[in-house]
Motif scaffolding. Sequence first.
Motif, short mmCIF file in Angstrom:
data_model
loop_
_atom_site.label_atom_id
_atom_site.label_comp_id
_atom_site.label_asym_id
_atom_site.label_seq_id
_atom_site.Cartn_x
_atom_site.Cartn_y
_atom_site.Cartn_z
N ILE A 5 19.84 -9.34 -1.01
CA ILE A 5 20.03 -8.23 -1.93
C ILE A 5 20.59 -7.04 -1.16
N THR A 6 21.74 -6.57 -1.61
CA THR A 6 22.37 -5.37 -1.08
C THR A 6 22.32 -4.30 -2.16
N ILE A 30 17.67 -0.56 1.79
CA ILE A 30 16.91 -0.62 0.54
C ILE A 30 15.44 -0.37 0.82
N VAL A 31 14.91 -1.00 1.86
CA VAL A 31 13.51 -0.79 2.24
C VAL A 31 13.30 0.68 2.58
N ASN A 32 14.22 1.26 3.33
CA ASN A 32 14.11 2.68 3.69
C ASN A 32 14.16 3.57 2.45
N ASP A 33 15.01 3.24 1.49
CA ASP A 33 15.09 4.02 0.25
C ASP A 33 13.75 4.01 -0.49
N CYS A 37 11.16 7.35 -1.11
CA CYS A 37 11.10 7.94 -2.46
C CYS A 37 9.72 8.50 -2.77
N VAL A 38 8.67 7.87 -2.32
CA VAL A 38 7.29 8.37 -2.46
C VAL A 38 6.51 7.91 -1.23
N PRO A 39 5.43 8.59 -0.87
CA PRO A 39 4.65 8.13 0.28
C PRO A 39 4.19 6.68 0.06
N PRO A 40 4.29 5.83 1.08
CA PRO A 40 3.91 4.42 0.92
C PRO A 40 2.42 4.24 0.58
N ALA A 41 2.12 3.20 -0.16
CA ALA A 41 0.73 2.83 -0.42
C ALA A 41 0.14 2.22 0.85
N SER A 42 0.98 1.48 1.58
CA SER A 42 0.57 0.86 2.84
C SER A 42 1.82 0.64 3.68
#
Length: 95
Positions: A5-6, A30-33, A37-42
């Motif tokens: 996926i790109t 994509i992972v960085n985006d 976007c919001v603080p990670p859950a984990s």
Amino acid sequence: MSKHITREVWAAAGDFYKAAQPGDTVDEQIVNDFRDCVPPASMSSGYLQVGEAYDHMVDENGRWRPTFMTFAFKDGVWVYCGCCFHGEAVHRERI
């Protein structure tokens, strides 16, 4: 069969959930985006759960728990794991 996926694949599908399936590899951007976007859950080295719950599912104990979009770094590539309970990398799907 998994696919890669790109941003272009995502844009063509119009929605990340339509573009990607658990097991698909994704561009690191994509992972960085999603991370940004919001603080990670984990988050740890090679693991990210997006900070906004995607859905809520009943677990094996009958409790409702949130699921989070999850990515894991495996064999040098990022893999979309699906929507998983907090701290897990097992896709949970409504039956």
